[in-house]
Each structure stands twice: as structure tokens, then as C-alpha cells.
Design a protein around this motif. Sequence first.
Motif, PDB file in Angstrom:
ATOM      1  N   VAL A 174     -18.291   6.767 -29.178  1.00 18.96           N
ATOM      2  CA  VAL A 174     -18.956   6.564 -30.028  1.00 18.96           C
ATOM      3  C   VAL A 174     -20.593   5.568 -29.251  1.00 18.96           C
ATOM      4  O   VAL A 174     -21.346   5.836 -30.082  1.00 18.96           O
ATOM      5  CB  VAL A 174     -18.441   4.868 -31.000  1.00 18.96           C
ATOM      6  CG1 VAL A 174     -19.148   4.404 -31.625  1.00 18.96           C
ATOM      7  CG2 VAL A 174     -17.013   5.481 -31.401  1.00 18.96           C
ATOM      8  N   GLN A 175     -20.353   5.235 -28.418  1.00 21.21           N
ATOM      9  CA  GLN A 175     -21.121   4.379 -27.739  1.00 21.21           C
ATOM     10  C   GLN A 175     -22.707   6.125 -27.110  1.00 21.21           C
ATOM     11  O   GLN A 175     -23.753   5.669 -27.399  1.00 21.21           O
ATOM     12  CB  GLN A 175     -21.167   3.872 -26.094  1.00 21.21           C
ATOM     13  CG  GLN A 175     -20.167   2.501 -26.912  1.00 21.21           C
ATOM     14  CD  GLN A 175     -19.926   1.800 -25.235  1.00 21.21           C
ATOM     15  OE1 GLN A 175     -19.520   2.713 -24.283  1.00 21.21           O
ATOM     16  NE2 GLN A 175     -19.441   0.487 -24.821  1.00 21.21           N
ATOM     17  N   ALA A 177     -23.011   8.115 -28.580  1.00 23.67           N
ATOM     18  CA  ALA A 177     -23.259   9.005 -30.238  1.00 23.67           C
ATOM     19  C   ALA A 177     -24.667   8.081 -30.273  1.00 23.67           C
ATOM     20  O   ALA A 177     -25.487   8.218 -30.675  1.00 23.67           O
ATOM     21  CB  ALA A 177     -22.283   9.301 -31.349  1.00 23.67           C
ATOM     22  N   LYS A 178     -23.968   6.785 -30.665  1.00 26.34           N
ATOM     23  CA  LYS A 178     -24.785   5.680 -30.253  1.00 26.34           C
ATOM     24  C   LYS A 178     -26.548   5.396 -30.044  1.00 26.34           C
ATOM     25  O   LYS A 178     -27.645   6.040 -30.633  1.00 26.34           O
ATOM     26  CB  LYS A 178     -24.781   3.970 -31.314  1.00 26.34           C
ATOM     27  CG  LYS A 178     -23.439   4.510 -32.640  1.00 26.34           C
ATOM     28  CD  LYS A 178     -23.863   4.662 -33.403  1.00 26.34           C
ATOM     29  CE  LYS A 178     -24.948   3.587 -34.395  1.00 26.34           C
ATOM     30  NZ  LYS A 178     -24.846   5.226 -35.270  1.00 26.34           N
ATOM     31  N   SER A 179     -26.435   6.135 -28.802  1.00 25.41           N
ATOM     32  CA  SER A 179     -27.020   5.621 -28.058  1.00 25.41           C
ATOM     33  C   SER A 179     -28.492   6.997 -28.375  1.00 25.41           C
ATOM     34  O   SER A 179     -29.105   6.882 -27.222  1.00 25.41           O
ATOM     35  CB  SER A 179     -27.249   5.146 -26.834  1.00 25.41           C
ATOM     36  OG  SER A 179     -26.271   6.333 -25.802  1.00 25.41           O
ATOM     37  N   THR A 183     -26.027   9.997 -36.347  1.00 27.45           N
ATOM     38  CA  THR A 183     -24.500   8.697 -36.638  1.00 27.45           C
ATOM     39  C   THR A 183     -23.077   9.315 -36.367  1.00 27.45           C
ATOM     40  O   THR A 183     -23.067  10.442 -36.035  1.00 27.45           O
ATOM     41  CB  THR A 183     -25.033   9.230 -38.001  1.00 27.45           C
ATOM     42  OG1 THR A 183     -26.253   9.102 -38.831  1.00 27.45           O
ATOM     43  CG2 THR A 183     -24.038   8.667 -39.003  1.00 27.45           C
ATOM     44  N   CYS A 184     -22.458   7.947 -36.494  1.00 29.85           N
ATOM     45  CA  CYS A 184     -21.105   8.009 -36.146  1.00 29.85           C
ATOM     46  C   CYS A 184     -20.278   8.053 -36.255  1.00 29.85           C
ATOM     47  O   CYS A 184     -20.479   7.046 -37.240  1.00 29.85           O
ATOM     48  CB  CYS A 184     -21.129   7.568 -34.303  1.00 29.85           C
ATOM     49  SG  CYS A 184     -19.504   7.579 -33.497  1.00 29.85           S
ATOM     50  N   GLY A 195     -18.902  -0.303 -33.311  1.00 36.19           N
ATOM     51  CA  GLY A 195     -19.769   1.039 -32.807  1.00 36.19           C
ATOM     52  C   GLY A 195     -20.560   1.755 -33.993  1.00 36.19           C
ATOM     53  O   GLY A 195     -21.028   2.314 -34.253  1.00 36.19           O
ATOM     54  N   ALA A 196     -19.453   2.232 -34.857  1.00 27.36           N
ATOM     55  CA  ALA A 196     -19.347   3.656 -35.313  1.00 27.36           C
ATOM     56  C   ALA A 196     -19.833   3.120 -36.810  1.00 27.36           C
ATOM     57  O   ALA A 196     -20.588   2.129 -37.030  1.00 27.36           O
ATOM     58  CB  ALA A 196     -18.240   4.260 -36.221  1.00 27.36           C
ATOM     59  N   ASP A 197     -20.551   4.137 -37.718  1.00 25.04           N
ATOM     60  CA  ASP A 197     -21.476   3.724 -38.520  1.00 25.04           C
ATOM     61  C   ASP A 197     -20.128   4.234 -40.254  1.00 25.04           C
ATOM     62  O   ASP A 197     -20.827   3.290 -40.985  1.00 25.04           O
ATOM     63  CB  ASP A 197     -22.254   4.885 -39.161  1.00 25.04           C
ATOM     64  CG  ASP A 197     -23.500   4.898 -38.366  1.00 25.04           C
ATOM     65  OD1 ASP A 197     -24.150   3.858 -37.984  1.00 25.04           O
ATOM     66  OD2 ASP A 197     -23.522   5.991 -36.954  1.00 25.04           O
TER      67      ASP A 197
END
Length: 215
Positions: A174-175, A177-179, A183-184, A195-197
Motif C-alpha cells: 500500500v505504501q 502504491a501511494k508513494s 489509487t490503492c 493508507g489505502a483509498d
Amino acid sequence: MVKGFLFDLDGVIVDTAVFHFQAWRRLAQKLGGDFTEAQNEQLKGVSRVDSLKKILEWTGATISDEEFQALMELKNEWYLELVIQLSAKDGLPGAVDFLHQAKAQGIGIALGSASKNAPLILDKMNLLPLFDAIIDGNNVVNGKPHPEVFLKGAEALGLAPAECIVFEDSIAGVQAAKSGGMTCVGIGTPDILGGADLYFNALGETSPEELLRAL
Ligand code: B16
Ligand code: MG
């Protein structure tokens, strides 16, 4: 607008996470230690090398570089003994249908997995033809939480990160994908996988159509 899906493998498409846990635990016990299911969350999505470093930290064992290499190979042998039993019916709930639906809708599909065994696993599950690109542990220098695996996946699909959704079950993933600017969708729950959407327990709880409408 979303045009591509980037899938993690272990824990999203197939439950090889339990096989990794069993094999790493067997290794930790050989080293005279052990670790818990909660600690195992820290190993999910993490490369083989970094996983062994963590286990050595937890067990307090010190070993030579040669032994490190040998232990990684031993863990992989034990892991493959379990993987060899996999077949087309072993997808996580709804995962295989979800992939077929995405393909039918013309969405670009790439794999973004830390596993060096990813092509073998996809082959055993007859899923290779569904993937437009495969980026795995053999193609990256930096493991998750670095975004390299997903950035390369988006690039292989000819898309910008913002045009892609990543499906991930691990904290490190998840980290990543977001960095990477994607969209996660978290496969799991926000208490463990912050931290996911958006979250689902499995891909079968949603559909590509519903997701594209929601995001
Ligand atoms: P291997 P993913 C990851 O796969 C696993 O979650 C992680 O537990 C494993 O250590 C890593 O692959 C490396 O796997 O030893 O087969 O190369 O979740 O990124 O699909
Ligand atoms: Mg995973």
C-alpha cells in the motif's frame, strides 16, 4: 480516468501468503526462534532477502553470508513444495472472475509482485494469458515499499500512475502504491492495512465496473 489495474499476487489473487508464513516459520524454528501472525504482517509483500533479515532480527541469530544464501534457498524449497499443489481453482474469492471481467472491459492488466516465483504461480493457475505485463521480483532493484514495481507496471501498460489502480494486501505494498501516485484498493481491513483509498476483504466483493464508477 482509470485505464489500468496493477495486481499484487500473493494475498490478492492467490493465498500463497499462508505458504510463505509456513515456510518462514519452519526456518525461524530451525534457527531456534519463532514469530507470530502479527509479526508476519511485516513480511507480506517484502522481498525474500528483506524477509530473512527481519527473521534474523526477531530470532537473534547471526549467520555468515554463505549461510544467509543457503537459508534463502532452503526457505524457497519448502515454499515451492507447497506451491506445487496449486491449481486453477485456488484463486482467492472472486479474484479470477474479477480478472476476466477487467480483461473483457479492455482494462490494461499488469502484475506488480515482489515474488520471484510469480510467473510459475500464474502459470499453475492458468492466468498468464490475462496479463499484458508482468513485473515481479526478477525485474526490480528496489522492493516494496519502494514504488518501482508499480511504476514499471504502469509504464509497461503505457499509462501514467494516476490512470492506474493498485490492488494490495500488504502494508509495504500500500505504501508503494501511494508513494507511486496510484489509487490503492486494500484487500484486507483498515486496522491492519492503513493508507489505502478503499477496502474489500476480497476482489469478489466488488467488480471492475463498480470500482470504475466509484473512483
Ligand atoms: P519469493 P507479493 C511477495 O509477493 C510476498 O508477499 C512476500 O511474502 C514474499 O517474501 C515476496 O513476494 C518474495 O517472494 O520468495 O517467492 O520471491 O505479495 O508481492 O505478490
Ligand atoms: Mg501480497
